[in-house]
Structure formats: structure tokens, C-alpha cells
Design a protein around this motif. Structure first.
Motif, PDB file in Angstrom:
ATOM      1  N   GLU A 323       0.893  -1.132   0.053  1.00 15.11           N
ATOM      2  CA  GLU A 323       0.114  -0.148   0.033  1.00 15.11           C
ATOM      3  C   GLU A 323       0.821   1.315  -0.104  1.00 15.11           C
ATOM      4  O   GLU A 323       0.547   2.421  -0.908  1.00 15.11           O
ATOM      5  N   ARG A 327       0.566   3.865  -2.781  1.00 16.55           N
ATOM      6  CA  ARG A 327       0.457   5.363  -2.274  1.00 16.55           C
ATOM      7  C   ARG A 327       1.584   6.599  -2.743  1.00 16.55           C
ATOM      8  O   ARG A 327       1.099   7.301  -3.268  1.00 16.55           O
ATOM      9  N   ARG A 330       0.951   7.130  -6.358  1.00 12.13           N
ATOM     10  CA  ARG A 330      -0.155   7.798  -6.423  1.00 12.13           C
ATOM     11  C   ARG A 330      -0.004   9.422  -6.148  1.00 12.13           C
ATOM     12  O   ARG A 330      -0.475  10.321  -6.909  1.00 12.13           O
ATOM     13  N   ASN A 334      -0.049  12.537  -8.717  1.00 14.05           N
ATOM     14  CA  ASN A 334      -0.943  13.502  -8.569  1.00 14.05           C
ATOM     15  C   ASN A 334      -0.396  14.810  -8.096  1.00 14.05           C
ATOM     16  O   ASN A 334      -1.063  15.846  -8.268  1.00 14.05           O
ATOM     17  N   LYS A 340      -6.537  12.177 -12.841  1.00 16.89           N
ATOM     18  CA  LYS A 340      -7.743  12.267 -13.427  1.00 16.89           C
ATOM     19  C   LYS A 340      -7.780  12.174 -14.962  1.00 16.89           C
ATOM     20  O   LYS A 340      -8.698  12.080 -15.678  1.00 16.89           O
ATOM     21  N   GLU A 360      -6.118  -5.786  -7.016  1.00 11.92           N
ATOM     22  CA  GLU A 360      -7.415  -5.326  -6.147  1.00 11.92           C
ATOM     23  C   GLU A 360      -6.852  -4.065  -5.329  1.00 11.92           C
ATOM     24  O   GLU A 360      -7.623  -3.252  -5.176  1.00 11.92           O
ATOM     25  N   THR A 363      -6.589  -0.947  -7.452  1.00 11.21           N
ATOM     26  CA  THR A 363      -7.915  -0.513  -7.806  1.00 11.21           C
ATOM     27  C   THR A 363      -8.670   0.503  -6.415  1.00 11.21           C
ATOM     28  O   THR A 363      -8.834   1.681  -6.901  1.00 11.21           O
ATOM     29  N   ASP A 364      -8.231  -0.128  -5.377  1.00 14.28           N
ATOM     30  CA  ASP A 364      -8.683   0.700  -4.269  1.00 14.28           C
ATOM     31  C   ASP A 364      -8.049   2.073  -3.954  1.00 14.28           C
ATOM     32  O   ASP A 364      -8.660   2.933  -3.943  1.00 14.28           O
ATOM     33  N   ILE A 365      -6.746   2.038  -4.401  1.00 18.29           N
ATOM     34  CA  ILE A 365      -5.749   3.120  -4.051  1.00 18.29           C
ATOM     35  C   ILE A 365      -6.137   4.221  -5.330  1.00 18.29           C
ATOM     36  O   ILE A 365      -5.899   5.373  -5.165  1.00 18.29           O
ATOM     37  N   PHE A 366      -5.908   3.894  -6.720  1.00 19.44           N
ATOM     38  CA  PHE A 366      -5.989   4.655  -7.649  1.00 19.44           C
ATOM     39  C   PHE A 366      -7.396   4.999  -8.157  1.00 19.44           C
ATOM     40  O   PHE A 366      -7.472   6.080  -8.953  1.00 19.44           O
ATOM     41  N   GLU A 367      -8.542   4.236  -7.641  1.00 23.14           N
ATOM     42  CA  GLU A 367      -9.814   4.345  -8.212  1.00 23.14           C
ATOM     43  C   GLU A 367      -9.880   4.482  -9.503  1.00 23.14           C
ATOM     44  O   GLU A 367     -10.527   5.396 -10.182  1.00 23.14           O
ATOM     45  N   LEU A 368      -9.077   3.436 -10.256  1.00 17.76           N
ATOM     46  CA  LEU A 368      -9.154   3.247 -11.832  1.00 17.76           C
ATOM     47  C   LEU A 368      -9.065   1.879 -12.071  1.00 17.76           C
ATOM     48  O   LEU A 368      -8.748   0.996 -11.232  1.00 17.76           O
TER      49      LEU A 368
END
Ligand SMILES: Nc1ncnc2c1ncn2[C@@H]1O[C@H](COP(=O)(O)OP(=O)(O)OP(=O)(O)O)[C@@H](O)[C@H]1O
Ligand SMILES: [Mg+2]
Length: 432
Positions: A323, A327, A330, A334, A340, A360, A363-368
Motif C-alpha cells: 500500500e 500510495r 499515487r 498527483n 484524473k 485489487e 484499484t482501491d488506491i487509484f480508483e481506476l
């Protein structure tokens, strides 16, 4: 040993000293990925239709690298020889020269812009104007100890009309270019060349590893929509973002999946080798996926009897570190608000992509949407190279072949002592 000095100052000796000075075979294209955990060699050979196919794959444990950078030349040379020999054995051919990857926290990507006036007949833009405007964009101040590895056009702007991929033939007064420039430490590049030369091979080209991997795993649609490529290696995590079809962000974190092995070793009080085995055989980085009643044997040090632990406990050690890495990626991406703009999602390659649950978690961390990148493209020994760990080496073959963007394969003879950095310019053509 005879050597030629390129204008960049990078030495590339010509003689394959400890292999008897063999002459390179020009129908072979060889990718060499010198990673922190493994060295990987992939041999591509042109078939009768002049299309490269993979005919040899070799992997050997890497010694002498730390966080993507060579720290022990002798050890690195040995690993290179072993990996290439394994690939040669499979291909039944001898390797002369290689396209080699570069990585490490010293690599930086920046975006730059250049402007020129179009002065030719009828104000029609010709290739020379495009070269001039790219030169104008690459005229950034680069410290003495750094070299420009790649200059990749993102788009051209003709008289305020943006979004142009190839301006040749258009009429205009003012031509602008936006480019992504990747620089790296000259000494790191020199150490790569030195190690490859000492292993008995010439370097034909040095390519940023993530850029190579992108050629093997990303589709044109993903690049056009915007995509985040993560190469989760042993000692580094390479990040590359494509926006609107071209590279826009490059960075390399000095943290990789080997940190998970260290965590397991410390927390389970077991040697690194058994921690690595436990990670590969029983690891998962998504606790929710692990059933509680599965147990694993843990070897102990100092003659103590082995212990056993639930797989869910192992996942509880692995997940926070994975994680943390994701992160950090990410947050890095960002800083320029790029997530985005990544409608094409996230693609993960490298050995870390083999950790169950990573898609998985990402997917949770990047929301993509996230997928694992399996190298595709050339034919040949698909079963051998279809593995996210081979993405970089296969991509290096594809870079050398200039194949993935649909252009004709390059087959020209590479002259001895050729300026390596001039090869980087050839990338430019691949983005038109
Ligand atoms: N089956 C597996 N399950 C979980 N992790 C794995 C598996 N196979 C390899 N790994 C991990 O992947 C990492 C190595 O990845 P990779 O081979 O891409 O690194 P590398 O290219 O040598 O290093 P780098 O790119 O950082 O210089 C190691 O931490 C290893 O433990
Ligand atoms: Mg790697």
C-alpha cells in the motif's frame, strides 16, 4: 582495449574481450534488462517477413545492483554473462550487441517547449523545421554529470492550433513543440556500458526501462486515453504516465517489492531467502482474499524449530508495504494532477505484479481500472516471455526493432563506436 568516445562522453568499447571478439550478428536484436533482482536477456530474430520474433529468453539472479543502479561491476558482469548465455542456448545463436535498459532514482523526466519561425517556401513545414523545433525544446540546461536519454515529442502547435502529431506539410508561420525530456546520470550509464562491454557485448542503445516496458504492454488506445504504467521491481518502482498518446511524466522511486521480503524476514524472524520463498509461495497483498485456516511453515535461525503461521498474518505484513509503495506512486503522479487524466487506467508490470491481490489493492488506491501487463507483440516463444517480469526485456527488443508503433523494422548495420546518444534520437520518429 580499443574504445571510441562519443560526444556525450559515454565510452562504448568495441571489442568483445572475454568472448574472443566475436562479430555481432545483425539479424539479432537483443534486449538486456539489468535489474536489482534479476538480469534478463531476450533475443529477437527477424523472420522471413522481416518481423522480429523471440527465439531466446534467459534470466539469472542479479548481484551487484542496488535500487536499480550498478554498485559492483564484477558481480553485474557475471550475472549478465549467465543471463545472455542462457538466452543464447535457447536461441542457438551468439549475441554480439544488446539494447540495454537504464533505471534508478537519478532518472528524471521534464516537459519542455520550443518555438521556431517557419521560413521555407510558401511557409510549408518541412522535416528540417520539425528537427529545429525539437532542438529548440531540448535546449535545456543539463548539468555536466547528466545526459539526455530521450526527447519525445508530445504534440506540435502550428499558429495556435494545438494537438498536432505530425506538422510536416502544414502551412504556418509559427511552429511550437512540446516534448518530454528524460535525463539520467552519466556515470550510471557509463557503468552499464562498462559492465556490458566487460561481459563481452556491445551496447547499441540505452533505453529507459519503463519506456521499453510500455512498448511491450500498453495499447495505443490506453496511451491515447491516458495511462499510468507501474513497473514494480525488486529495488525500484518505475512510474510512467502517458497523456494523449505521449509520455508526460517519468519518475523512479527507490523502493520496490524487495522491501516486502525484508519486512517478512524481520517480522517472522526468518532468513531473507526463506522470507522470499514464503512471499512467493504464500504471499498476498489483499488481506480480504486470504482464508484464515491456511498455514505456512516458517524456518527459524539458530537451530530453533520451525514455526507455523496463518497466511492471513503474512498478508497483514505484506499489505501495508505494498500500500505504501502504491500510495507513493499515487502522490507522485498527483503532484501534476495526472490521475484524473488516466482514462486508460493503470497497468502494472515487473515481479511485484505477480503478487496476488496487487490489482485489487491498486484499484482501491487509484480508483481506476487496473490490469497486470503481460508483454505482447513479437511472436516466437510466447509461453516463455509472457510474464510481467519480462516486460522490460521484451520491450527493449521492440524498441530496437522499432516495431510497436507500426513502422518498418530497422535493420541497418550498426557501426562500431557509433554515438549511443544519437540512437536516442530515433525514438522521436516512433511517435509520429
Ligand atoms: N511470484 C511472485 N510473487 C510475488 N513477488 C514476486 C514473485 N516473483 C517475483 N516477485 C518479486 O518481484 C521482485 C522482482 O521484480 P523484478 O524482477 O521486476 O525486479 P528487477 O527488474 O530485478 O528490479 P528493479 O526493476 O527494481 O531494478 C522481487 O521483490 C521479487 O520478490
Ligand atoms: Mg526491473
Amino acid at each position: 582495449m580499443k574504445s571510441m568516445k562519443s560526444t556525450s562522453g559515454l565510452e562504448n568499447s568495441c571489442i568483445a574481450q572475454n568472448r574472443g571478439g566475436r562479430v555481432p550478428y545483425n539479424d539479432l536484436i537483443v534486449g538486456l534488462d539489468i535489474g536489482t533482482s534479476k538480469v534478463c536477456a531476450v533475443i529477437g530474430q527477424y523472420d522471413e517477413n522481416n518481423i522480429p520474433e523471440i527465439t531466446g529468453v534467459g534470466m539469472y539472479q542479479s548481484r551487484g545492483m542496488r535500487r536499480g543502479v550498478i554498485v559492483n561491476i564484477d558481480a553485474t558482469v557475471k550475472s549478465i554473462v549467465q543471463a545472455v548465455e542462457a538466452a543464447e542456448m535457447m536461441a542457438g545463436r551468439e549475441v554480439g550487441e544488446v539494447t540495454v535498459g537504464i533505471s534508478g532514482a537519478h532518472v528524471e523526466g521534464i516537459n519542455s517547449r520550443g518555438v521556431v519561425a517557419v521560413t521555407g517556401k510558401g511557409r510549408e513545414i518541412v522535416e528540417a523545421d520539425v528537427e529545429r523545433v525539437i532542438d529548440a525544446a531540448r535546449a535545456i540546461v543539463v548539468p555536466m554529470d547528466r545526459a539526455i536519454l530521450h526527447v519525445i515529442p508530445q504534440e506540435f502547435i502550428v499558429d495556435d492550433q494545438s494537438g498536432i502529431k505530425n506538422p510536416v506539410g502544414m502551412i504556418g508561420v509559427r511552429l511550437e513543440s512540446e516534448v518530454h525530456i528524460i535525463t539520467g546520470s552519466t556515470s550510471s550509464a557509463q557503468n552499464i556500458i562498462k559492465s556490458v562491454n566487460r561481459a563481452g557485448f556491445r551496447v547499441s542503445e540505452i533505453v529507459l526501462e519503463s519506456l521499453a516496458a510500455s512498448k511491450a504492454v500498453l495499447s495505443q488506445d490506453e496511451k491515447d486515453l491516458g495511462v499510468l504504467l507501474i513497473d514494480l521491481g525488486g529495488g525500484t518502482t518505475n512510474v510512467l504516465v502517458y497523456i494523449e498518446g505521449a509520455p508526460y511524466h517519468t519518475s523512479i522511486l527507490s523502493l520496490g517489492a524487495d522491501q516486502v521480503t525484508s519486512d517478512l524476514s524481520i517480522m517472522l524472524k526468518t532468513p531473507l531467502e526463506s522470507a522470499e520463498r514464503i512471499k512467493r509461495d504464500a504471499g498476498c497483498c489483499y488481506v480480504e482474499h486470504v482464508e484464515d485456516d491456511h498455514y505456512v511453515q516458517i524456518p527459524r535461525v539458530g537451530g530453533r524449530p520451525p514455526d507455523r503461521i496463518a497466511k492471513s498474518k503474512i498478508a497483514e505484513i505484506i499489505q501495508p508495504r505494498m500500500e505504501e509503495i502504491l500510495r507513493l506512486v499515487r502522490d507522485r503522479v498527483n503532484e501534476q494532477q495526472l490521475l484524473k487524466r488516466c482514462g486508460g487506467g493503470v497497468v502494472i508490470v515487473g515481479g511485484g505484479a505477480l503478487m496476488p491481490g496487487v490489482a485489487e489493492l491498486a484499484t482501491d488506491i487509484f480508483e481506476l481500472p487496473v490490469r497486470i501487463g503481460y508483454p505482447e507483440g513479437p511472436g516466437g516463444l510466447k509461453e516463455e516471455y509472457s510474464d510481467p517480469q519480462y516486460a522490460t526485456a521484451v520491450g527493449l527488443v521492440m524498441s530496437a526493432a522499432g516495431k510497436s508503433e507500426g513502422e518498418a523494422p530497422r535493420r541497418e548495420r550498426k557501426e562500431r563506436g557509433q554515438n549511443i546518444l544519437s540512437k536516442f534520437k530515433e525514438w522521436i520518429g516512433e511517435f509520429f
